[in-house]
Design an enzyme around this catalytic site. Structure first.
Site, PDB file in Angstrom:
ATOM      1  N   ALA A  34      15.141  -8.000  30.561  1.00  0.00           N
ATOM      2  CA  ALA A  34      14.897  -8.050  32.006  1.00  0.00           C
ATOM      3  C   ALA A  34      16.080  -8.656  32.764  1.00  0.00           C
ATOM      4  O   ALA A  34      16.327  -8.286  33.916  1.00  0.00           O
ATOM      5  CB  ALA A  34      13.619  -8.817  32.310  1.00  0.00           C
ATOM      6  N   GLN A  50       6.822 -10.276  33.467  1.00  0.00           N
ATOM      7  CA  GLN A  50       5.602 -10.992  33.067  1.00  0.00           C
ATOM      8  C   GLN A  50       4.337 -10.145  33.182  1.00  0.00           C
ATOM      9  O   GLN A  50       3.317 -10.516  32.616  1.00  0.00           O
ATOM     10  CB  GLN A  50       5.428 -12.260  33.930  1.00  0.00           C
ATOM     11  CG  GLN A  50       6.421 -13.365  33.635  1.00  0.00           C
ATOM     12  CD  GLN A  50       6.234 -14.007  32.266  1.00  0.00           C
ATOM     13  OE1 GLN A  50       5.205 -13.856  31.615  1.00  0.00           O
ATOM     14  NE2 GLN A  50       7.245 -14.733  31.823  1.00  0.00           N
ATOM     15  N   SER A  58      10.835  -6.303  30.000  1.00  0.00           N
ATOM     16  CA  SER A  58      11.401  -6.994  28.849  1.00  0.00           C
ATOM     17  C   SER A  58      10.440  -6.859  27.678  1.00  0.00           C
ATOM     18  O   SER A  58       9.252  -7.155  27.813  1.00  0.00           O
ATOM     19  CB  SER A  58      11.598  -8.474  29.187  1.00  0.00           C
ATOM     20  OG  SER A  58      12.025  -9.175  28.041  1.00  0.00           O
ATOM     21  N   ALA A  59      10.934  -6.427  26.515  1.00  0.00           N
ATOM     22  CA  ALA A  59      10.036  -6.199  25.367  1.00  0.00           C
ATOM     23  C   ALA A  59       9.462  -7.498  24.820  1.00  0.00           C
ATOM     24  O   ALA A  59       8.311  -7.543  24.397  1.00  0.00           O
ATOM     25  CB  ALA A  59      10.782  -5.448  24.261  1.00  0.00           C
ATOM     26  N   HIS A  60      10.259  -8.583  24.849  1.00  0.00           N
ATOM     27  CA  HIS A  60       9.777  -9.790  24.152  1.00  0.00           C
ATOM     28  C   HIS A  60       8.698 -10.548  24.914  1.00  0.00           C
ATOM     29  O   HIS A  60       8.136 -11.515  24.413  1.00  0.00           O
ATOM     30  CB  HIS A  60      10.946 -10.709  23.764  1.00  0.00           C
ATOM     31  CG  HIS A  60      11.537 -11.531  24.866  1.00  0.00           C
ATOM     32  ND1 HIS A  60      11.114 -12.822  25.108  1.00  0.00           N
ATOM     33  CD2 HIS A  60      12.512 -11.285  25.758  1.00  0.00           C
ATOM     34  CE1 HIS A  60      11.829 -13.321  26.109  1.00  0.00           C
ATOM     35  NE2 HIS A  60      12.683 -12.407  26.527  1.00  0.00           N
ATOM     36  N   THR A  63      25.970   2.264  22.258  1.00  0.00           N
ATOM     37  CA  THR A  63      25.103   2.921  21.279  1.00  0.00           C
ATOM     38  C   THR A  63      23.689   2.390  21.401  1.00  0.00           C
ATOM     39  O   THR A  63      23.475   1.177  21.442  1.00  0.00           O
ATOM     40  CB  THR A  63      25.643   2.671  19.849  1.00  0.00           C
ATOM     41  OG1 THR A  63      26.980   3.169  19.783  1.00  0.00           O
ATOM     42  CG2 THR A  63      24.784   3.348  18.810  1.00  0.00           C
ATOM     43  N   CYS A  87      13.979 -21.756  30.993  1.00  0.00           N
ATOM     44  CA  CYS A  87      15.401 -21.653  31.325  1.00  0.00           C
ATOM     45  C   CYS A  87      15.889 -22.868  32.103  1.00  0.00           C
ATOM     46  O   CYS A  87      17.058 -23.197  32.066  1.00  0.00           O
ATOM     47  CB  CYS A  87      15.667 -20.419  32.177  1.00  0.00           C
ATOM     48  SG  CYS A  87      14.742 -18.989  31.646  1.00  0.00           S
TER      49      CYS A  87
HETATM   50  C1  LIG Z   1      11.592 -13.592  30.783  1.00  0.00           C
HETATM   51  C2  LIG Z   1      11.851 -13.159  32.155  1.00  0.00           C
HETATM   52  C3  LIG Z   1      13.092 -12.603  32.516  1.00  0.00           C
HETATM   53  C4  LIG Z   1      14.225 -12.473  31.534  1.00  0.00           C
HETATM   54  O1  LIG Z   1      13.952 -11.501  30.568  1.00  0.00           O
HETATM   55  P1  LIG Z   1      14.911 -11.344  29.295  1.00  0.00           P
HETATM   56  O2  LIG Z   1      14.414 -10.077  28.673  1.00  0.00           O
HETATM   57  O3  LIG Z   1      14.663 -12.548  28.457  1.00  0.00           O
HETATM   58  O4  LIG Z   1      16.296 -11.232  29.783  1.00  0.00           O
HETATM   59  C5  LIG Z   1      13.265 -12.189  33.819  1.00  0.00           C
HETATM   60  N1  LIG Z   1      12.280 -12.304  34.721  1.00  0.00           N
HETATM   61  C6  LIG Z   1      11.081 -12.837  34.422  1.00  0.00           C
HETATM   62  C7  LIG Z   1      10.028 -12.921  35.467  1.00  0.00           C
HETATM   63  C8  LIG Z   1      10.837 -13.291  33.129  1.00  0.00           C
HETATM   64  O5  LIG Z   1       9.658 -13.824  32.835  1.00  0.00           O
END
Ligand SMILES: *Cc1c(COP(=O)(O)O)cnc(C)c1O
Length: 406
Positions: free
Chosen positions: A75, A183, A203-205, A244, A329
């Site tokens: 993200a 989120q 964001s996948a994680h 890639t 963060c």
């Molecule tokens: C976690 C998060 C991000 C950052 O995502 P990453 O994939 O870790 O770079 C950005 N915005 C929000 C709202 C998030 O919760």
């Protein structure tokens, strides 16, 4: 029950076991390891097919077309590509951009950089409950406004913006709307067919996929969003994101989105039940304040302040429970959360804020253990605190109000 208990799903989620199984099939010689851009042999074709299916799955989660999904590293990169990409591509149309003070650093820092590059940024204040009123957004629009960047669900408070109302404003004024949905994707329904959102970060994680992979939705119909890329190289992703393609990561993100879509409503019901159980028990302790909105929220995030207790002291007292103060963060710094300050919380309340975030694998037993541990720690810490007695006395309340000029 395994200790410590993980209640920090908003920082990252564990990879779903099914996602991990699929991921591992795209690495080794006996799996699909080819370069999806290799068009001269079956190794490349197999990888390209897997990427195409994953793209369909991510698109399906949003109601998007496959051509509208661009793979990124997460993200943060999606936000950078959306904001920098649009502001650069549209520089001749205008250089004004609107965002909110409660955004993630991955939006705030990009906007600050855009200011250094000659753009003007309007930073919207939310209401004390975290919502941005659509009228406030409308009032901030100027003839040279090009882009509005607002998040869907806030990572610290769980507040969910009314995207339909905000998108209605941007569509009427013909400015692009970017939404950071890191989120909310896979947790709340998002349909870009129904909502005129133009760019959306994933964001996948945050949805039980691996770290280091994400996507940006870029609207192609009825009006195509023009973007300038951040990276130049192999021309992958229609020239928007060279490099890639990481097949294993992409396939894993596709699987994670597929699972999230199928389980969304039952999973949210489960999480909401546990969140309500936790909230009721915390309220019973007394002197507990909700930071955020009581209704417009994501069930998995509960941000509360314990009066008379600093968040760090509480976290240190319950080492068995993995929680967060503010966002991961910023927690390295000693500044109180910028999000809570923007909601108008005084410094005491912001410094007392603890974020409980629940997810797919959270159990009732874990929540009950958490309730017990937090309850005991709160009573003990308040008992130790010479401030707490004066805090709760009528005179203490007056002193506190005077100290903060409220
Ligand atoms: C976690 C998060 C991000 C950052 O995502 P990453 O994939 O870790 O770079 C950005 N915005 C929000 C709202 C998030 O919760």
């Amino acid at each position: 029950m395994r200790l410590p208990i993980y209640l920090d799903y908003a920082a990252t989620t564990p990879v779903d076991p099914q996602v991990a199984r699929v991921l591992s099939q795209y690495l080794t010689q006996d799996g699909v390891f080819g370069n999806p851009s290799s068009s001269t042999h079956a190794f490349g074709h197999d990888a390209a097919r897997a990427v195409a299916i994953a793209r369909e799955r991510v698109a399906a989660l949003l109601g998007a077309a496959t051509r509208e999904i661009v793979w990124t590293s997460g993200a943060t990169e999606s936000n950078n590509l959306a904001i920098r990409g649009v502001m650069r591509a549209c520089a001749r149309r205008g250089r004004h951009l609107i965002t909110a003070k409660t955004e993630h650093k991955a939006v705030l820092d990009v906007c600050r950089q855009m200011e250094r590059e000659g753009c003007t940024v309007t930073w919207l204040d939310p209401d004390p409950d975290g919502l941005i009123p659509p009228e406030r957004l409308a009032a901030a629009l100027r003839p040279d406004t090009v882009l509005v960047s607002l998040m869907h669900v806030n990572n610290e408070t769980g507040v969910a913006q009314d995207l339909a109302a905000l998108a209605d404003v941007t569509r009427r004024h013909e400015v692009w709307l970017h939404v950071d949905a890191a989120q909310s994707a896979g947790k709340l329904p998002i349909d870009v067919c129904k909502l005129p959102i133009d760019l959306l970060s994933l964001s996948a994680h945050k949805l039980y996929g691996p770290k280091g992979i994400g996507a940006l939705y870029v609207r192609q119909h009825p009006r195509r969003v023009r973007l300038e890329p951040l990276l130049y190289g192999g021309g992958q992703e229609w020239g928007l994101r060279a490099g890639t393609l990481p097949t294993h990561q992409i396939v894993a993100m596709g699987e994670a989105c597929h699972i999230a879509q199928a389980q969304m409503s039952s999973e949210q019901t489960h999480i909401r039940t546990l969140r309500d159980r936790l909230w009721r028990a915390l309220v019973a302790l007394g002197g507990v304040l909700l930071n955020g909105h009581p209704e417009h929220n994501l069930a998995g995030i509960l941000n509360v302040s314990f009066e008379g207790i600093a968040a760090e002291a509480l976290l240190a007292a319950i080492p068995d429970i993995a929680l967060s103060t503010g966002s991961a963060c910023t927690s390295a710094g000693s500044e109180p959360s910028h999000v809570l300050r923007a909601l108008g919380c005084d410094e005491y309340r912001a410094r007392g804020a603890v974020r409980f975030s629940l997810g797919r694998f959270t159990t009732t037993a874990e929540i009950d253990h958490c309730i017990e541990a937090v309850g005991a720690a709160v009573i003990r810490l308040r008992g130790l605190s010479p401030l707490w007695e004066s805090w709760t006395s009528p005179q203490g309340t007056v002193d506190r109000a005077m100290a903060h000029g409220t």
